[in-house]
Design an enzyme around this catalytic site. Structure first.
Site, PDB file in Angstrom:
ATOM      1  N   LYS A   1      -1.897   2.484  -6.244  1.00 26.19           N
ATOM      2  CA  LYS A   1      -1.802   2.231  -4.812  1.00 26.19           C
ATOM      3  C   LYS A   1      -2.654   1.009  -4.400  1.00 26.19           C
ATOM      4  CE  LYS A   1       0.892   5.686  -3.390  1.00 26.19           C
ATOM      5  NZ  LYS A   1       1.419   6.492  -4.503  1.00 26.19           N
TER       6      LYS A   1
HETATM    7  C1  LIG Z   1       1.722   8.141  -4.219  1.00 29.34           C
HETATM    8  C2  LIG Z   1       2.420   8.944  -3.178  1.00 29.34           C
HETATM    9  C3  LIG Z   1       2.067  10.275  -2.885  1.00 29.34           C
HETATM   10  C4  LIG Z   1       1.130  11.084  -3.720  1.00 29.34           C
HETATM   11  O1  LIG Z   1      -0.047  10.525  -4.027  1.00 29.34           O
HETATM   12  P1  LIG Z   1      -0.847  10.919  -5.365  1.00 29.34           P
HETATM   13  O2  LIG Z   1      -2.203  10.373  -5.040  1.00 29.34           O
HETATM   14  O3  LIG Z   1      -0.209  10.199  -6.512  1.00 29.34           O
HETATM   15  O4  LIG Z   1      -0.835  12.382  -5.505  1.00 29.34           O
HETATM   16  C5  LIG Z   1       2.693  10.908  -1.821  1.00 29.34           C
HETATM   17  N1  LIG Z   1       3.645  10.293  -1.102  1.00 29.34           N
HETATM   18  C6  LIG Z   1       4.035   9.028  -1.363  1.00 29.34           C
HETATM   19  C7  LIG Z   1       5.083   8.398  -0.516  1.00 29.34           C
HETATM   20  C8  LIG Z   1       3.459   8.322  -2.431  1.00 29.34           C
HETATM   21  O5  LIG Z   1       3.881   7.105  -2.711  1.00 29.34           O
END
Ligand SMILES: *Cc1c(COP(=O)(O)O)cnc(C)c1O
Length: 394
Positions: free
Chosen positions: A186
Site C-alpha cells: 500500500k
Molecule cells: C488491501 C485492501 C484491504 C485489506 O488490507 P490488508 O491490510 O491487506 O488486510 C481491504 N480492502 C481493500 C480495497 C484493499 O485494497
C-alpha cells in the site's frame, strides 16, 4: 505507489528505537520503553493528516474493517452493501462479522454507484461500504446522502486511498468510520497494518477495545486490572510494524507529490488517443494518483490494447479477468467455502452469489485498463513507459 519503494534511514531509525528498548508491545511497559510509543504516535499523526478526531491502528486493513464493523454495531444477519470491484477483504470482513454482503453496481468512478444503491436496499440493510478503489474516490457525498436518507451506517473502505480527499475533506471521513490498509504494497506500509478513523468517541473506544480482547485500557500499568466491557479479538499492531509505518507516514506528502507528477506525465501524454476516455474522478485534485485508469469503447478493443501494452512492457491491469479484485472469479464466495459458511448458513437472506449478475459493473470493467504509478520511476523510465503505451495504440 508502494511506500516500500522509498525505504530509507528514517524507517531504520524508527525500528532501531523499538529494538533498543526491546518493548514490542504497544501497551504498558512505560518504564522500559524509553518514551517510545510508536503505535500511539502513528495514530496521532493519522488523525492529524486526515483531520479526524480519533484514529486506531491495528494489525491489518482486514482487521481494521472487522474492528470497524464491530465498533459500528454491524453483525449477525445485517445486510451490508459492497461493490463487486474491491479486494476480497471487504466481503470477508462482512461475512466474518456474521453479516451478509450484498453487491451494488459500480459506475465510471470504478466505485459503488449512489444511483444504484436503492435497488439493493432492503429492510435488512444496515450499512453501506463504498470502496475507494485505486487511489481515488467514489461519489461519496451522494452515497452519504442516500445513507442519511435511509438511516444506513456509512463505513468507508479507504484501504487503497490514503491521502485522497474530496473537496478538501479526507477520504475515510465521510461516514461513521473509515478504514485504511498499511500492508506491504500500500501507499504507506507498516509491513502489515491497518487503521480506523472516526469522529465518534464511542466508535473509537469500541474499536480500541475490540482489537485488544475487549480491554478498556483503564486499569493502569497492570493490564490484568483492565475491565472487558465487550468481547473482542486480537487485532493489535506490534511496535515494530508501527515504527516502520510512522517513518512512512511522515513521507506521505512527498509520496503524493511524486505519484501525482508521474501520473499526470503519463495521462497528459495519452490525451490525444482518440478512443480513450479516463476514469471519472469526482474531485481530480483529491486523487492520490496511485493508478491511472481508462476506458476503451468495447471489450474486444480493450483486450487487444491490454495485450499489446503487456507485450510492450507498459504494465496494463485488466481487472475484469483478475482473481482477487473482481467478483467474476470469486469462486470461494460463490460456493461459500470456508468457515464463514457456518455463519452464512444461519441467515435466511444470503444472496445467490453463484448466479449473481452484475451487468452494469461487467460492462464497465470489460472496458477498463489500469496502470500502477510507481514512486521509483526516473524521468527516463516515464518517457520509456509513455513510448510503450503510445506504441500499443498504433
Ligand atoms: C488491501 C485492501 C484491504 C485489506 O488490507 P490488508 O491490510 O491487506 O488486510 C481491504 N480492502 C481493500 C480495497 C484493499 O485494497
Amino acid at each position: 505507489m508502494p511506500g516500500f519503494e522509498i525505504f530509507g534511514e528514517e524507517e531504520r531509525k524508527q525500528v532501531a528505537d523499538v529494538l533498543e528498548t526491546g518493548v514490542l508491545f504497544r501497551y504498558g511497559f512505560d518504564a522500559k520503553r524509553n518514551g517510545h510509543f510508536k503505535a500511539l504516535e502513528f495514530e496521532k499523526k493519522l488523525a492529524q493528516i486526515t483531520g479526524s478526531a480519533y484514529s486506531h491502528l491495528c494489525s491489518s486493513g482486514t482487521a481494521a474493517l472487522s474492528t470497524a464493523l464491530s465498533a459500528c454495531g454491524i453483525g449477525a444477519g445485517d445486510e451490508v452493501i459492497v461493490p463487486p470491484f474491491t479486494f476480497v477483504a471487504t466481503f470477508e470482513a462482512v461475512l466474518h462479522a456474521g453479516a451478509v454482503p450484498v453487491f451494488g453496481d459500480i459506475d465510471e468512478t470504478l466505485c459503488l454507484d449512489p444511483d444504484q444503491l436503492e435497488k439493493v436496499i432492503t429492510p435488512r440493510t444496515k450499512a453501506v461500504i463504498p470502496v475507494h478503489m485505486c487511489g481515488a474516490m467514489a461519489r461519496i457525498d451522494e452515497i452519504k446522502s442516500v445513507c442519511d436518507q435511509k438511516g444506513l451506517i456509512l463505513l468507508e473502505d479507504a484501504c487503497q486511498s490514503l491521502g485522497a480527499s474530496y473537496k478538501g475533506k479526507a477520504i475515510g471521513r465521510f461516514g461513521l468510520a473509515g478504514c485504511f490498509s498499511f500492508d506491504a504494497v500500500k501507499t504507506v506500509t507498516c509491513g502489515e497494518g491497518g487503521g480506523i478513523i472516526t469522529d465518534s468517541k464511542e466508535v473509537y473506544e469500541k474499536a480500541d477495545q475490540f482489537s485488544d480482547h475487549g480491554h478498556d485500557h483503564l486499569g493502569g500499568p497492570d493490564r490484568g486490572a483492565d475491565d472487558h466491557p465487550i468481547i473482542g479479538a486480537n487485532y493489535r499492531i506490534s511496535e515494530l510494524n508501527a515504527a516502520v509505518g510512522l517513518a512512512q507516514l511522515n513521507k506521505l506528502d512527498k509520496i503524493l507529490e511524486i505519484q501525482r507528477k508521474n501520473k499526470y506525465a503519463i495521462k497528459n501524454a495519452m490525451a490525444d488517443i482518440f478512443d480513450v476516455s479516463f476514469r471519472y474522478i469526482p474531485d481530480a485534485k483529491g486523487d492520490s494518483a496511485t493508478f491511472l485508469s481508462f476506458f476503451l469503447p468495447t471489450e474486444e478493443r480493450t483486450r487487444h490494447v491490454a495485450k499489446t501494452m503487456a507485450q510492450n512492457g507498459a504494465g496494463p491491469i485488466y481487472w475484469y479477468d483478475n482473481n482477487w479484485h473482481y467478483y467474476r472469479k470469486w469462486h470461494h464466495l460463490k460456493q461459500m467455502k470456508g468457515s464463514a459458511k457456518l455463519a452464512a448458513e444461519l441467515v435466511d437472506n444470503l444472496p445467490d452469489y453463484k448466479n449473481m449478475a452484475m451487468e452494469t459493473s461487467d460492462a464497465i470493467m470489460k472496458r477498463t485498463i489500469s496502470m500502477q504509478i510507481m514512486l521509483s520511476w526516473t524521468p527516463e523510465d516515464i518517457e520509456n513507459r509513455i513510448q510503450a503505451i503510445l506504441k500499443s495504440f498504433r
